[in-house]
Design an enzyme around this catalytic site. Structure first.
Site, PDB file in Angstrom:
ATOM      1  N   ARG A  46       0.857  -1.184   0.000  1.00 19.56           N
ATOM      2  CA  ARG A  46       0.000   0.000   0.000  1.00 19.56           C
ATOM      3  C   ARG A  46       0.887   1.226   0.000  1.00 19.56           C
ATOM      4  NH1 ARG A  46       2.438   1.666   3.867  1.00 19.56           N
ATOM      5  NH2 ARG A  46       0.962   3.370   3.976  1.00 19.56           N
ATOM      6  N   GLY A  47       0.270   2.393  -0.032  1.00 23.21           N
ATOM      7  CA  GLY A  47       1.033   3.633  -0.137  1.00 23.21           C
ATOM      8  C   GLY A  47       1.043   4.051  -1.597  1.00 23.21           C
ATOM      9  N   ARG A  89      -7.445  -1.122  -6.534  1.00 19.87           N
ATOM     10  CA  ARG A  89      -7.592   0.042  -5.629  1.00 19.87           C
ATOM     11  C   ARG A  89      -8.095   1.220  -6.455  1.00 19.87           C
ATOM     12  NH1 ARG A  89      -4.764   0.719  -0.749  1.00 19.87           N
ATOM     13  NH2 ARG A  89      -6.115   2.392  -0.128  1.00 19.87           N
ATOM     14  N   GLN A 196      -2.144   1.464  10.337  1.00 18.58           N
ATOM     15  CA  GLN A 196      -0.879   1.587   9.597  1.00 18.58           C
ATOM     16  C   GLN A 196       0.152   2.391  10.389  1.00 18.58           C
ATOM     17  OE1 GLN A 196      -3.893   2.188   8.312  1.00 18.58           O
ATOM     18  NE2 GLN A 196      -4.075   1.476   6.208  1.00 18.58           N
ATOM     19  N   ASP A 237      -2.960  10.752  -1.230  1.00 21.95           N
ATOM     20  CA  ASP A 237      -3.354   9.755  -2.218  1.00 21.95           C
ATOM     21  C   ASP A 237      -3.733  10.399  -3.540  1.00 21.95           C
ATOM     22  OD1 ASP A 237      -3.732   8.177   0.415  1.00 21.95           O
ATOM     23  OD2 ASP A 237      -3.777   6.700  -1.201  1.00 21.95           O
ATOM     24  N   ASN A 247      -6.333  11.987   1.423  1.00 18.32           N
ATOM     25  CA  ASN A 247      -5.348  11.129   2.087  1.00 18.32           C
ATOM     26  C   ASN A 247      -6.108  10.266   3.092  1.00 18.32           C
ATOM     27  OD1 ASN A 247      -2.618  10.252   2.554  1.00 18.32           O
ATOM     28  ND2 ASN A 247      -2.652  11.369   4.489  1.00 18.32           N
ATOM     29  N   LYS A 248      -5.397   9.366   3.718  1.00 18.90           N
ATOM     30  CA  LYS A 248      -5.972   8.436   4.695  1.00 18.90           C
ATOM     31  C   LYS A 248      -6.963   9.133   5.618  1.00 18.90           C
ATOM     32  CE  LYS A 248      -5.129   4.946   5.001  1.00 18.90           C
ATOM     33  NZ  LYS A 248      -5.980   4.170   4.081  1.00 18.90           N
TER      34      LYS A 248
END
Lengths: 345, 345
Positions: A46-47, A89, A196, A237, A247-248
């Site tokens: 991920r990332g 994704r 995470q 992201d 983002n997250k």
């Protein structure tokens, strides 16, 4: 950094299985696209930047098994492979950017043979990989200019070596700062529901011997209220043309808290994260993830079965809450609409 | 509400073991003070008002075993018992208020025999228990005036029936609102690290047939940003004379987010939660809890062993962020310093 999050080994993609961290450092060898697709889906890898590299390598896995010299069939096969990888994704812009770069190889070599195309796709994938490594270092160096010695920095999710092929984005700033002998203290938000921050960020920061304190996400305001945070660094992201940043989940929360407490809030992201095709964050689709991520932990239920759950993977931070965006081309400050164009186009 | 969080049954204290919820509805029968002390310590029983009732009943457990008629020895024994109970949760003001009420029995009956004192202590404990039930209903009814039909309400931790001997504080408002046929939709923050929101609040709201959605704490801002929250209701562990409120960690975070998004932020707490002896929140000591609560889950580690952890049980929300405080005496609005005095003294 000695962490090899993703690499190409003997014709296969070797990745760290991040779902096993921090308990075990275990690798997955992906010999076919399906295995890689699943690894992306369940967040073993991920990332944003690492997903770009994964997608490019994924295309190489996809063409390994192609037999014959029929160019038309080969092109169709590659395009199908790209589409398939894209379903793993759907929110990850880097993944789509990398796939587009792979598709361009086909477009720009209209006369090449299957063997030639295979070769060119391979060099393109490796170029994406090498570019990510270079870009990480450049972002880290620019970002480190924003850090003073003994700064206390907060970060969310994992925007580190485990999210890229090298140094990381937000955490790269801390690595670079450390290299320049400006030590800092990092507060890592655990980042529910998948932790995470707790599992990955603390693991890689401790490996790099950086002073790290873990907190639950709801403790961030308490630290800021006590004046114990000097800056917040987060990854991204997807970034819209006006600077709005997806983002997250939890990033927007930190940005609002930072504004209230007058703490600078920085985004660190490569140009591949910018989606110049969208004007603002309103156009960014938000992936909704499964209910079970919130209602259970390690297979053990933590909430009643029949409860409803809201579980967005991301949130969008409006550009007005962002102090600056660190890219490989330099630090971009407001007004973002003008300056993003100036720096990146 | 048909939930019996704490009750006195055949000379013992019967409590719901809240560490087992939502998986099992299991009771603990405390036959001695030590068992009750441990139940308070490990949060089998928690919530400010329930702790007050527990402490009072705990004193009754303590005197059960006292033999003889020596008044002096008996008084010393009761005082020692009170001190011992006080060490179980040093931040809980209701617990200390209840213990003080029990101690007062000794002071106000200087000539009473041991048998007489035992009887009076028992009625005092039951008075505290009954008072909690009445107070819950009154707070619920006052608070319900702040809710309109179909409001979307956010809450944190568990300020419900499981936190009191009856109806709850913040959740009591929702129960009362439902009774008045003004349905609302509740978003429960899971409340890391101990997940009281996920485990307890959703459990009791679903039992009461209230529309409930569970979120991780870091998703609250995302909902507020989308205009999906009409009000926030939280309980309190201690309120200073100026309205500064200590409550479960994460409450301050919600208050700051609410201010930014122009969402009203309400505290619901009985007068027993007010500590008129302290001028502001700065004087409220914050209990730091163990590292393991954050670094593991259900016995399974989720972070590297050697990571540092910041794990405060509470945070303090400055009175300026609070729209109103709902008490059994009515709704208190700013300026709090003046109006708290007016309403409660």
């Amino acid at each position: 950094m000695s962490i090899s999050t993703i690499s190409w080994v003997n014709g296969n993609v070797k990745i760290i299985d991040q779902t096993k961290l921090p308990l075990k450092l275990q690798y997955i060898t992906c010999r076919d696209v399906k295995t890689l697709w699943k690894a992306i889906k369940v967040l073993s890898v991920r990332g944003a930047p690492a997903l770009g590299v994964s997608a490019a390598f994924g295309v190489l896995l996809g063409i390994k098994t192609f037999k014959g010299n029929d160019r038309k069939r080969f092109v169709a096969h590659v395009l199908k492979t790209c589409d398939y990888i894209g379903t793993s994704r759907p929110t990850a812009v880097n993944l789509f950017n990398a796939l587009d770069q792979m598709r361009e190889v086909l477009v720009f070599c209209p006369d090449a043979s299957v063997a030639e195309l295979k070769k060119r796709l391979k060099s393109q994938a490796f170029a994406i990989y090498e570019e990510d490594r270079k870009v990480c270092r450049r972002m880290g160096d620019f970002g480190a200019r924003l850090i003073k010695a003994n700064n206390r920095i907060m970060t969310v999710c994992n925007a580190g070596a485990l999210a890229t092929a090298d140094y990381g984005t937000a955490l790269g700033v801390m690595y670079s700062s450390k290299k320049k002998k400006r030590k800092c203290k990092v507060y890592a938000c655990e980042t529910r529901p998948l932790l995470q921050g707790a599992r990955l960020t603390t693991w890689e920061l401790l490996r790099a011997k950086i002073d790290t304190t873990l907190i639950c996400d709801n403790m961030a305001a308490s630290l800021m209220g006590q004046g114990k945070i000097d800056a917040i660094f987060a990854g991204a992201d997807r970034i819209a043309r006006n600077g709005d940043t997806a983002n997250k989940i939890g990033t927007y929360s930190l940005a609002v808290l930072a504004r209230y407490h007058k703490v600078p809030f920085y985004i660190v992201a490569p140009r591949s994260t910018f989606d110049m095709g969208i004007e603002s964050g309103k156009q960014i689709p938000i992936e909704q993830r499964s209910k079970e991520e919130v209602t259970s932990f390690g297979g053990r239920p933590t909430a009643p079965k029949n409860v409803k759950v809201y579980n967005p993977a991301f949130d969008v931070t409006g550009h007005k809450l962002i102090t600056a965006i660190v890219t490989e081309e330099g630090i971009i400050r407001p007004p973002f609409k003008v300056n993003i164009k100036k720096k990146l186009l």
